[in-house]
Design an enzyme around this catalytic site. Structure first.
Site, PDB file in Angstrom:
ATOM      1  N   ASP A 247     -16.862 -21.384  -2.428  1.00  0.00           N
ATOM      2  CA  ASP A 247     -15.795 -20.498  -2.909  1.00  0.00           C
ATOM      3  C   ASP A 247     -14.929 -21.221  -3.937  1.00  0.00           C
ATOM      4  O   ASP A 247     -14.601 -20.665  -4.986  1.00  0.00           O
ATOM      5  CB  ASP A 247     -14.933 -20.021  -1.729  1.00  0.00           C
ATOM      6  CG  ASP A 247     -13.898 -19.021  -2.188  1.00  0.00           C
ATOM      7  OD1 ASP A 247     -14.302 -17.918  -2.611  1.00  0.00           O
ATOM      8  OD2 ASP A 247     -12.686 -19.345  -2.167  1.00  0.00           O
TER       9      ASP A 247
ATOM     10  N   SER B 260      -7.852 -14.661   4.057  1.00  0.00           N
ATOM     11  CA  SER B 260      -7.592 -13.982   5.315  1.00  0.00           C
ATOM     12  C   SER B 260      -6.539 -14.670   6.167  1.00  0.00           C
ATOM     13  O   SER B 260      -6.508 -15.902   6.266  1.00  0.00           O
ATOM     14  CB  SER B 260      -8.903 -13.915   6.102  1.00  0.00           C
ATOM     15  OG  SER B 260      -8.699 -13.180   7.264  1.00  0.00           O
TER      16      SER B 260
ATOM     17  N   TYR C  67       0.809  -1.232   0.000  1.00  0.00           N
ATOM     18  CA  TYR C  67       0.000   0.000   0.000  1.00  0.00           C
ATOM     19  C   TYR C  67       0.836   1.273   0.000  1.00  0.00           C
ATOM     20  O   TYR C  67       0.793   2.054  -0.936  1.00  0.00           O
ATOM     21  CB  TYR C  67      -0.962  -0.010   1.202  1.00  0.00           C
ATOM     22  CG  TYR C  67      -1.880  -1.204   1.160  1.00  0.00           C
ATOM     23  CD1 TYR C  67      -2.845  -1.317   0.165  1.00  0.00           C
ATOM     24  CD2 TYR C  67      -1.764  -2.247   2.079  1.00  0.00           C
ATOM     25  CE1 TYR C  67      -3.670  -2.433   0.080  1.00  0.00           C
ATOM     26  CE2 TYR C  67      -2.588  -3.366   2.004  1.00  0.00           C
ATOM     27  CZ  TYR C  67      -3.531  -3.446   1.010  1.00  0.00           C
ATOM     28  OH  TYR C  67      -4.343  -4.541   0.924  1.00  0.00           O
TER      29      TYR C  67
ATOM     30  N   SER D 186     -11.373 -11.874  -5.442  1.00  0.00           N
ATOM     31  CA  SER D 186     -11.605 -11.861  -4.004  1.00  0.00           C
ATOM     32  C   SER D 186     -13.076 -12.127  -3.698  1.00  0.00           C
ATOM     33  O   SER D 186     -13.955 -11.614  -4.379  1.00  0.00           O
ATOM     34  CB  SER D 186     -11.209 -10.490  -3.452  1.00  0.00           C
ATOM     35  OG  SER D 186     -11.235 -10.538  -2.056  1.00  0.00           O
TER      36      SER D 186
ATOM     37  N   TYR E 110      -4.892 -14.810  -8.507  1.00  0.00           N
ATOM     38  CA  TYR E 110      -4.747 -14.423  -7.101  1.00  0.00           C
ATOM     39  C   TYR E 110      -6.128 -14.424  -6.470  1.00  0.00           C
ATOM     40  O   TYR E 110      -7.048 -13.807  -6.990  1.00  0.00           O
ATOM     41  CB  TYR E 110      -4.172 -13.013  -7.083  1.00  0.00           C
ATOM     42  CG  TYR E 110      -3.930 -12.356  -5.734  1.00  0.00           C
ATOM     43  CD1 TYR E 110      -2.629 -12.114  -5.303  1.00  0.00           C
ATOM     44  CD2 TYR E 110      -4.981 -11.923  -4.927  1.00  0.00           C
ATOM     45  CE1 TYR E 110      -2.381 -11.486  -4.091  1.00  0.00           C
ATOM     46  CE2 TYR E 110      -4.743 -11.298  -3.711  1.00  0.00           C
ATOM     47  CZ  TYR E 110      -3.442 -11.081  -3.303  1.00  0.00           C
ATOM     48  OH  TYR E 110      -3.202 -10.456  -2.106  1.00  0.00           O
TER      49      TYR E 110
ATOM     50  N   PRO F 225     -11.033  -0.185  -3.168  1.00  0.00           N
ATOM     51  CA  PRO F 225     -12.249  -0.805  -3.685  1.00  0.00           C
ATOM     52  C   PRO F 225     -13.466   0.100  -3.487  1.00  0.00           C
ATOM     53  O   PRO F 225     -13.467   1.016  -2.652  1.00  0.00           O
ATOM     54  CB  PRO F 225     -12.404  -2.070  -2.827  1.00  0.00           C
ATOM     55  CG  PRO F 225     -11.122  -2.231  -2.082  1.00  0.00           C
ATOM     56  CD  PRO F 225     -10.555  -0.849  -1.941  1.00  0.00           C
TER      57      PRO F 225
ATOM     58  N   LYS G  24     -21.766 -31.077  -1.763  1.00  0.00           N
ATOM     59  CA  LYS G  24     -20.688 -31.239  -0.772  1.00  0.00           C
ATOM     60  C   LYS G  24     -19.369 -30.619  -1.255  1.00  0.00           C
ATOM     61  O   LYS G  24     -18.282 -31.158  -1.116  1.00  0.00           O
ATOM     62  CB  LYS G  24     -20.477 -32.720  -0.419  1.00  0.00           C
ATOM     63  CG  LYS G  24     -21.734 -33.344   0.176  1.00  0.00           C
ATOM     64  CD  LYS G  24     -21.441 -34.669   0.823  1.00  0.00           C
ATOM     65  CE  LYS G  24     -22.598 -35.190   1.639  1.00  0.00           C
ATOM     66  NZ  LYS G  24     -23.934 -34.967   1.069  1.00  0.00           N
TER      67      LYS G  24
ATOM     68  N   HIS H  64      -7.544   1.302   1.037  1.00  0.00           N
ATOM     69  CA  HIS H  64      -7.287  -0.082   1.425  1.00  0.00           C
ATOM     70  C   HIS H  64      -6.218  -0.272   2.503  1.00  0.00           C
ATOM     71  O   HIS H  64      -6.176  -1.322   3.161  1.00  0.00           O
ATOM     72  CB  HIS H  64      -6.862  -0.839   0.152  1.00  0.00           C
ATOM     73  CG  HIS H  64      -7.258  -2.264   0.111  1.00  0.00           C
ATOM     74  ND1 HIS H  64      -7.295  -3.063   1.221  1.00  0.00           N
ATOM     75  CD2 HIS H  64      -7.642  -3.054  -0.927  1.00  0.00           C
ATOM     76  CE1 HIS H  64      -7.672  -4.281   0.868  1.00  0.00           C
ATOM     77  NE2 HIS H  64      -7.899  -4.299  -0.427  1.00  0.00           N
TER      78      HIS H  64
ATOM     79  N   THR I 140      -3.558 -10.688   4.783  1.00  0.00           N
ATOM     80  CA  THR I 140      -3.972 -11.716   3.812  1.00  0.00           C
ATOM     81  C   THR I 140      -2.772 -12.510   3.305  1.00  0.00           C
ATOM     82  O   THR I 140      -1.632 -12.053   3.387  1.00  0.00           O
ATOM     83  CB  THR I 140      -4.613 -11.081   2.559  1.00  0.00           C
ATOM     84  OG1 THR I 140      -3.680 -10.168   1.993  1.00  0.00           O
ATOM     85  CG2 THR I 140      -5.916 -10.398   2.875  1.00  0.00           C
TER      86      THR I 140
HETATM   87  N1  COA Z   1     -19.796 -29.109   1.713  1.00  0.00           N
HETATM   88  C1  COA Z   1     -20.829 -28.361   2.157  1.00  0.00           C
HETATM   89  N2  COA Z   1     -20.695 -27.075   2.593  1.00  0.00           N
HETATM   90  C2  COA Z   1     -19.467 -26.545   2.555  1.00  0.00           C
HETATM   91  C3  COA Z   1     -18.345 -27.252   2.088  1.00  0.00           C
HETATM   92  C4  COA Z   1     -18.550 -28.604   1.659  1.00  0.00           C
HETATM   93  N3  COA Z   1     -17.541 -29.358   1.207  1.00  0.00           N
HETATM   94  N4  COA Z   1     -17.273 -26.458   2.169  1.00  0.00           N
HETATM   95  C5  COA Z   1     -17.679 -25.276   2.673  1.00  0.00           C
HETATM   96  N5  COA Z   1     -19.002 -25.321   2.918  1.00  0.00           N
HETATM   97  C6  COA Z   1     -19.853 -24.275   3.495  1.00  0.00           C
HETATM   98  C7  COA Z   1     -19.179 -23.613   4.684  1.00  0.00           C
HETATM   99  O1  COA Z   1     -19.465 -24.323   5.858  1.00  0.00           O
HETATM  100  C8  COA Z   1     -19.796 -22.224   4.657  1.00  0.00           C
HETATM  101  O2  COA Z   1     -21.108 -22.322   5.218  1.00  0.00           O
HETATM  102  P1  COA Z   1     -21.957 -21.004   5.666  1.00  0.00           P
HETATM  103  O3  COA Z   1     -22.479 -20.365   4.421  1.00  0.00           O
HETATM  104  O4  COA Z   1     -23.034 -21.580   6.480  1.00  0.00           O
HETATM  105  O5  COA Z   1     -21.008 -20.147   6.424  1.00  0.00           O
HETATM  106  C9  COA Z   1     -19.966 -21.935   3.195  1.00  0.00           C
HETATM  107  O6  COA Z   1     -19.996 -23.225   2.554  1.00  0.00           O
HETATM  108  C10 COA Z   1     -18.879 -21.073   2.609  1.00  0.00           C
HETATM  109  O7  COA Z   1     -17.644 -21.757   2.615  1.00  0.00           O
HETATM  110  P2  COA Z   1     -16.581 -21.570   1.440  1.00  0.00           P
HETATM  111  O8  COA Z   1     -17.270 -21.229   0.190  1.00  0.00           O
HETATM  112  O9  COA Z   1     -15.707 -22.767   1.416  1.00  0.00           O
HETATM  113  O10 COA Z   1     -15.821 -20.274   1.810  1.00  0.00           O
HETATM  114  P3  COA Z   1     -15.184 -19.789   3.171  1.00  0.00           P
HETATM  115  O11 COA Z   1     -16.237 -19.131   3.980  1.00  0.00           O
HETATM  116  O12 COA Z   1     -14.401 -20.882   3.794  1.00  0.00           O
HETATM  117  O13 COA Z   1     -14.233 -18.654   2.618  1.00  0.00           O
HETATM  118  C11 COA Z   1     -12.280 -17.631   1.773  1.00  0.00           C
HETATM  119  C12 COA Z   1     -13.108 -18.911   1.824  1.00  0.00           C
HETATM  120  C13 COA Z   1     -10.976 -17.907   1.074  1.00  0.00           C
HETATM  121  C14 COA Z   1     -13.027 -16.592   0.974  1.00  0.00           C
HETATM  122  C15 COA Z   1     -12.056 -17.163   3.236  1.00  0.00           C
HETATM  123  O14 COA Z   1     -11.242 -18.093   3.872  1.00  0.00           O
HETATM  124  C16 COA Z   1     -11.370 -15.847   3.356  1.00  0.00           C
HETATM  125  O15 COA Z   1     -10.172 -15.803   3.504  1.00  0.00           O
HETATM  126  N6  COA Z   1     -12.099 -14.732   3.312  1.00  0.00           N
HETATM  127  C17 COA Z   1     -11.513 -13.398   3.416  1.00  0.00           C
HETATM  128  C18 COA Z   1     -11.178 -12.887   2.051  1.00  0.00           C
HETATM  129  C19 COA Z   1     -10.538 -11.522   2.137  1.00  0.00           C
HETATM  130  O16 COA Z   1      -9.951 -11.121   3.109  1.00  0.00           O
HETATM  131  N7  COA Z   1     -10.646 -10.756   1.078  1.00  0.00           N
HETATM  132  C20 COA Z   1     -10.068  -9.459   1.075  1.00  0.00           C
HETATM  133  C21 COA Z   1     -10.773  -8.577   0.144  1.00  0.00           C
HETATM  134  S1  COA Z   1     -10.196  -6.935   0.204  1.00  0.00           S
END
Ligand code: COA
Length: 639
Positions: free
Chosen positions: A435, A461, A113, A567, A457, A126, A431, A348, A470
């Site tokens: 993401d 978090s 930054y 992201s 990329y 953003p 299942k 940011h 990150t």
């Molecule tokens: N079967 C069924 N459900 C599942 C699953 C599976 N195999 N894997 C995950 N899920 C569910 C999770 O339990 C979660 O449930 P919820 O909606 O009830 O909370 C949901 O699906 C979402 O999970 P997932 O899609 O795997 O994403 P996550 O919440 O683990 O997030 C990241 C992944 C990478 C986005 C997250 O770890 C992260 O780092 N976020 C921050 C990003 C950030 O800082 N960005 C900066 C922008 S400036």
């Protein structure tokens, strides 16, 4: 770098210093809650050297040629030689990890930054687009702004009192430090490197700034007894501001903040030579937030509305529209248009999207609940208008900034789509991690457009660690490439495609787990590589040794050239964050997966013939549908 931070610290302001735990000061706090939570968080672990290097080579495989790969393997062998440069740098990092709260966070803040010289607009800050509001007039605009400010102050009370609920990700408690950095903060340009000031010290500010028709005002939002103004009072104050800023021919002083950082750094020194200007700038910097009351933007069809409004949140639409109605260095700027457009732009450096969006979720809920409370008609003083003396030199800087802003505006293409066929629910029913499913769809969309994959990329978090920011999930893997190649190959059976899709999704999920350091106490657990590689590079710079060959290599440059910068920023509100691409021939893709639909914002530069935001958005739409159809139409073998 720390020395520099310390040197520039003044008596009244506190420079953002993520290397130490900052204790917030407030009136009715639950004393010590914040620090106790922070101190209970694990420190960011330092990954083992050999593991990072081996994973780096594996990550390169799908994106570079075999010839380059062989060259890089040789360089890596030399880097890892016993007693060699790699080991020496790793020892330096180990020392740093022992001595600091977080071996990475200061370096990250500086390199990602504060030393980044491109304009914050488009290239770093953003925008967040909120659902369109149901008003088309000044009254609706001011009414909503009053509620929104009240909602921010309600959230601020939780920050001040240390009563913010601790957040969790993947079952782990998260570092809450970023919440203490986003209010009363501002970036300040420097000739070579910027700083961020945070004014939540002993005498925290009691005002916000409001900008309308390019004119800035100080609005005190607390009564003398410390209670916040009611929505009703805020409404009256905003009305006074609106009525005393009707002239539309004012110099858009705020547009200066959209310049290249070196240019703005020079213009800034010139601007604040004048005492009046200096005080006005300081009032903006200190303010809790800035609220931008925007003029209506050009009308577009309902279909195009979201993309146009996203652009308004990102850059204001150009010098003819609202780009001068901003102070882009301000950490939080809420934007409310007279035409019902609403959102924010955020600088940011102090925080990632998720804490910002969780503040937004709170504010949006608050605006739904709170109705205008009639307050006793105690006369409130007229909000103070901030004056600027515009010398010919400042006028020249403004003209230059207008020109450059308009070039940026013409160059940026943003497409916002709502994918309405399914949301997180479908991958969950299969299942699969939603993401990971979306990321593999992005890989497929890109592959279909270019018949190749690219460095990708995804921000992940590190907030499960103290002062964590990150790391990078590398979404392109050998598994994702095998799936994207197979998907449209008529010689492949659907059962094989399904198996490859599952493998690709699992590989992505495994990478996410690496960032999170699942089972982080175990020495054998894999870790993400990117911030460790950055650390090794920074250590070499700090040790004043020559840059190791592995960082001068073409493969390294290719791996860092993110044609897809992506992201996930999830929110309860039906909103979407948007940002610009990070390379000239790349895309920025941000998404908010809701339970039954997904909001996407895709950006690209018009100056690049090879990229097109609408085409990628359309390809993504197709990829998501085709992946769903594949899974639904194929009898699932036991995998
Ligand atoms: N079967 C069924 N459900 C599942 C699953 C599976 N195999 N894997 C995950 N899920 C569910 C999770 O339990 C979660 O449930 P919820 O909606 O009830 O909370 C949901 O699906 C979402 O999970 P997932 O899609 O795997 O994403 P996550 O919440 O683990 O997030 C990241 C992944 C990478 C986005 C997250 O770890 C992260 O780092 N976020 C921050 C990003 C950030 O800082 N960005 C900066 C922008 S400036």
């Amino acid at each position: 770098m720390l020395a520099l931070l310390a040197r520039t610290m003044t008596a009244k302001t506190c420079l953002m210093k993520p290397s130490t735990l900052v204790k917030p000061v407030s009136v009715r706090k639950i004393p010590g809650r914040y620090l106790a939570h922070q101190e209970g968080l694990p420190k960011l672990p330092l990954p083992p050297l050999r593991q990072t290097c081996e994973r780096y080579l594996a990550m390169l495989e799908p994106v570079i040629s075999e010839v380059e790969m062989n060259h890089t393997r040789q360089l890596m062998a030399e880097f890892l030689r016993s007693g060699g440069v790699g080991e020496r740098l790793q020892k330096g990092l180990e020392r740093r990890a022992r001595k600091t709260e977080n071996w990475l966070s200061d370096w990250w803040l500086q390199t990602a930054y504060l030393e980044f010289r491109m304009p914050v607009v488009v290239y770093s800050s953003p925008g967040v687009l909120l659902p369109r509001l149901e008003f088309h007039d000044r009254q609706g605009q001011i009414r909503y702004a009053a509620k929104l400010i009240s909602g921010v102050l309600d959230f601020k009370t939780m920050i001040d009192n240390e009563t913010l609920p601790v957040e969790y990700l993947g079952g782990k408690p998260l570092c809450m430090n970023q919440y203490y950095q986003v209010l009363s903060s501002c970036r300040i340009p420097g000739p070579k490197r910027d700083t961020v000031v945070n004014h939540t010290g002993k005498r925290p500010p009691a005002h916000i700034t409001v900008v309308h028709n390019f004119q800035f005002f100080v609005l005190d939002v607390y009564n003398s007894d410390g209670t916040p103004l009611t929505v009703d009072q805020l409404y009256m104050q905003l009305e006074k501001i609106w009525n005393s800023s009707l002239q539309t021919n004012k110099e858009p002083i705020g547009i200066l903040t959209s310049q290249h950082r070196n240019t703005w750094g020079k213009a800034y020194s010139n601007l604040i030579k004048d005492k009046v200007n200096k005080e006005s700038v300081r009032a903006i910097q200190k303010s809790i937030i800035t609220v931008c009351l925007d003029a209506p933007m050009p009308r577009v069809s309902d279909e195009l509305y979201r993309s146009r409004a996203a652009i308004q949140m990102l850059h204001g639409g150009g010098s003819r529209w609202n780009s001068g109605n901003r102070w882009f260095d301000k950490t939080l700027q809420f934007i409310i248009g007279e035409d019902g457009s609403c959102g924010l732009s955020y600088e940011h450096a102090p925080a990632e999207g998720p804490p910002i969006v969780s503040l937004v979720d709170h504010v949006v809920e608050y605006t739904k609940k709170s109705e205008m409370v009639r307050s006793p008609m105690v006369p409130l003083p007229m909000p103070q208008k901030l004056r600027f003396n515009i010398t010919p030199e400042i006028k020249k800087d403004i003209e230059k900034a207008k020109q450059n802003m308009n070039i940026m505006v013409h160059d940026l293409d943003v497409k916002v789509i709502v994918f309405s066929h399914f949301g997180k629910n479908f991958p969950k029913s299969q299942k699969m991690s939603p993401d990971a499913f979306i990321q593999i769809a992005l890989q497929l969309a890109y592959f279909r457009m270019y018949q190749a994959c690219c460095s990708t990329y995804e921000s992940a978090s590190l907030r499960m660690f103290r002062l964590g920011r990150t790391d990078t999930i590398r979404s392109t893997s050998s598994s994702s490439l095998s799936f994207t190649c197979a998907m449209d190959d008529p010689s492949k059976q659907n059962t094989e495609k399904v198996a490859l899709l599952h493998k690709a999704v699992q590989a992505h999920r495994a990478y996410t787990d690496m960032v999170r350091c699942v089972l982080c106490c175990s020495r054998s657990v894999a870790r993400a590589i990117d911030r460790h590689l950055l650390g090794l590079k920074m250590q070499a710079i700090e040790d004043l040794t020559s840059m190791p060959e592995i960082f001068m290599d073409t493969a390294y440059a290719v791996s860092m050239h993110y044609n897809l910068s992506t992201s996930q920023v999830p929110a309860k509100t039906d909103c979407v964050m948007c940002f610009g691409p990070v390379v000239p021939d790349g895309y920025g893709v941000c998404y908010n997966p809701m339970e039954e639909h997904i909001n996407f914002a895709v950006s690209a530069f018009n100056s690049c013939d090879e990229t097109d935001a609408s085409n990628l958005a359309q390809a993504l739409h197709g990829a998501l549908l085709d992946m769903r159809d594949l899974l639904e139409q194929t009898p699932q073998a036991k995998l």
